[in-house]
Design a protein around this motif. Structure first.
Motif, PDB file in Angstrom:
ATOM      1  N   ALA A  71       0.813  -1.217   0.000  1.00 15.89           N
ATOM      2  CA  ALA A  71       0.000   0.000   0.000  1.00 15.89           C
ATOM      3  C   ALA A  71       0.844   1.264   0.000  1.00 15.89           C
ATOM      4  CB  ALA A  71      -0.936   0.003   1.208  1.00 15.89           C
ATOM      5  N   THR A 219       0.106   0.741  -3.884  1.00 17.01           N
ATOM      6  CA  THR A 219      -1.052   0.077  -4.478  1.00 17.01           C
ATOM      7  C   THR A 219      -1.859  -0.570  -3.364  1.00 17.01           C
ATOM      8  OG1 THR A 219       0.141  -0.354  -6.542  1.00 17.01           O
ATOM      9  CG2 THR A 219      -1.813  -1.694  -6.106  1.00 17.01           C
ATOM     10  N   LYS A 220      -2.899   0.097  -2.934  1.00 12.94           N
ATOM     11  CA  LYS A 220      -3.706  -0.360  -1.813  1.00 12.94           C
ATOM     12  C   LYS A 220      -4.891  -1.183  -2.307  1.00 12.94           C
ATOM     13  CE  LYS A 220      -6.138   1.335   2.306  1.00 12.94           C
ATOM     14  NZ  LYS A 220      -6.518   2.538   3.071  1.00 12.94           N
ATOM     15  N   ILE A 221      -5.149  -2.287  -1.608  1.00 16.48           N
ATOM     16  CA  ILE A 221      -6.334  -3.084  -1.908  1.00 16.48           C
ATOM     17  C   ILE A 221      -7.541  -2.382  -1.291  1.00 16.48           C
ATOM     18  CG2 ILE A 221      -7.482  -5.307  -1.592  1.00 16.48           C
ATOM     19  CD1 ILE A 221      -5.039  -5.381  -3.449  1.00 16.48           C
ATOM     20  N   THR A 235      -8.032  -2.209  -6.848  1.00 13.41           N
ATOM     21  CA  THR A 235      -7.161  -1.116  -6.405  1.00 13.41           C
ATOM     22  C   THR A 235      -7.661   0.182  -7.043  1.00 13.41           C
ATOM     23  OG1 THR A 235      -5.557  -1.215  -8.219  1.00 13.41           O
ATOM     24  CG2 THR A 235      -5.264  -2.787  -6.409  1.00 13.41           C
TER      25      THR A 235
END
Length: 435
Positions: A71, A219-221, A235
């Motif tokens: 993230a 890159t955050k879920i 994302t």
């Protein structure tokens, strides 16, 4: 494979952890791209710390298509900011594990931890990772009444667990090896060591990409759903469809799953780095790392350029406060002659702890696993847990089940009262340390 972006001068400041660490000035940290596409993969690893990178390496080397997302940036979490100490066995003494699970399981968990240590030593050497590895650990007693317990731990480690790299130190030897008369005795462990954790993490990331793993930073879920037997993770600018998911987020998992929230509690831990000390300062002349017997433990070691790296403050609220002031005060308590020493760096971050101080490993739903809660003992255990996860997926063997079978209780109080109750409990333990 995503191409790495590299910063010649990394002035990056983490949005999730206060302060700039000394480690950031010792290694160039490559940047990895953000995900802006749709990806199909066998295994999605969420979290770019020791566990996630190790899992990605061993999965990729076994021919599994693996994608790792972080993230923020690799190393922003505890793996890149911790004290660097390995320790021996599990986070708690073998006798404490015995009281919970009996000798047979305690011995199995101890042996697994020893294999984790050997694995890390071998992995660093085999892959040519410059992690500033140095040997030796001192565990010292801050109350005279604890001396018999520590002497007994040495005897138990040798006689019951077959670990002979330890020796008991009396007050005189402890003072000589520490360069301080603050402690009353302790244990010298020649079979373990300490590292620069960010150098280790950067090395792991290089090995992971070289092995074929795809890595995406920042890159955050945002959400997940099941679709046609696969998990789809969304994302901000893409999505990932995976057969399996590993949540390797440790202290940074709130909101991903209720089980993680209930069993792994983030606490703040803070470290300061002094200016390089002259040899005449007499601090840890043998180069060992050190931890003490406080419940709110103090841990310290010297860097390769002779700085004292001192961790001595835990916080159970989100407020970091004045890191420098607290750390300098605690350094002066151990080393009075360093009162007023200049700190060049002071930093902190969250560490994931569990009620038993043993790892929390669970299959959350079909194909979804979480690994975390190393409670300050993750340098060797987290790396090995990632390998064990890969073994399970590839089908070689399932030693991860040793951790998954642990009966880790949830923290009391529910989502609203959990943190306040922990704060009260830790305040009490902190007061007990001073009595």
């Amino acid at each position: 494979m995503p191409r790495e972006r590299s910063d010649a001068m990394d002035s990056y400041v983490s949005p999730i952890a206060p302060g700039r660490s000394y480690y950031q000035d010792t290694v160039e940290r490559p940047r990895h791209p953000r995900l802006d596409q749709r990806v199909e993969t066998d295994v999605l690893v969420v979290g770019g710390g020791f566990t996630g990178l190790s899992a990605a390496i061993h999965l990729a080397r076994a021919g599994v298509d693996v994608t790792l997302v972080e993230a923020h940036r690799l190393g922003d979490g505890a793996s890149g900011r911790n004290g660097g100490q390995m320790g021996t066995g599990q986070r708690i003494w073998p006798g404490e594990v015995e009281a919970l699970y009996g000798f047979e399981r305690s011995k199995a968990l101890f042996d697994l931890a020893e294999e984790a240590k050997a694995h890390l030593f071998e992995f660093i050497a085999a892959n040519g990772i410059d992690a500033d590895l140095r040997m030796g650990q001192l565990s010292v007693v801050h109350k005279r009444s604890y001396v018999p317990e520590y002497r007994g731990q040495v005897e138990a480690l040798k006689a019951r667990y077959g670990y002979r790299s330890v020796a008991f130190m009396d007050a005189g030897e402890t003072a000589e090896r520490l360069g301080s008369r603050r402690y009353f005795g302790g244990i010298r462990d020649g079979g373990t060591g300490h590292v620069n954790p960010l150098k280790l993490l950067v090395g792991l990331a290089h090995v992971a990409t070289a092995s074929g793993a795809r890595i995406f930073e920042e890159t955050k879920i945002l959400s997940t759903r099941r679709e046609n037997g696969r998990t789809v993770a969304a994302t901000a600018r893409g999505e990932i469809r995976a057969e399996r998911i590993l949540y390797a987020v440790n202290a940074y998992g709130p909101g991903l799953d209720k089980a993680i929230d209930a069993h792994v509690m983030p606490i703040g831990s803070f470290i300061g780095a002094t200016e390089p000390l002259p040899d005449s300062a007499g601090v840890l002349p043998g180069g060992e790392a050190c931890d003490d017997s406080r419940f709110v433990v103090r841990y310290f070691r010297k860097s390769v350029d002779n700085r004292l790296l001192f961790g001595g403050r835990e916080a159970y609220t989100s407020e970091a406060g004045d890191i420098t002031r607290h750390i300098r005060k605690q350094i002066a308590e151990v080393y009075p002659h360093l009162k007023g020493v200049r700190l060049t760096h002071a930093w902190g971050g969250s560490v994931g702890i569990t009620m038993q101080r043993l790892p929390f490993v669970r299959t959350l739903s079909p194909g979804v696993t979480t690994i975390g809660g190393f409670s300050g003992h993750g340098v060797m255990l987290a790396n090995f847990a990632g390998r064990l996860y890969a073994e399970r997926i590839v089908g070689n063997r399932d030693r991860l089940a040793e951790f998954e079978a642990l009966d880790i209780p949830s923290f009391p109080g529910g989502s609203r009262l959990r943190a306040p109750l922990l704060f009260l409990a830790m305040t009490w333990f902190s007061l007990r340390d001073k009595i």
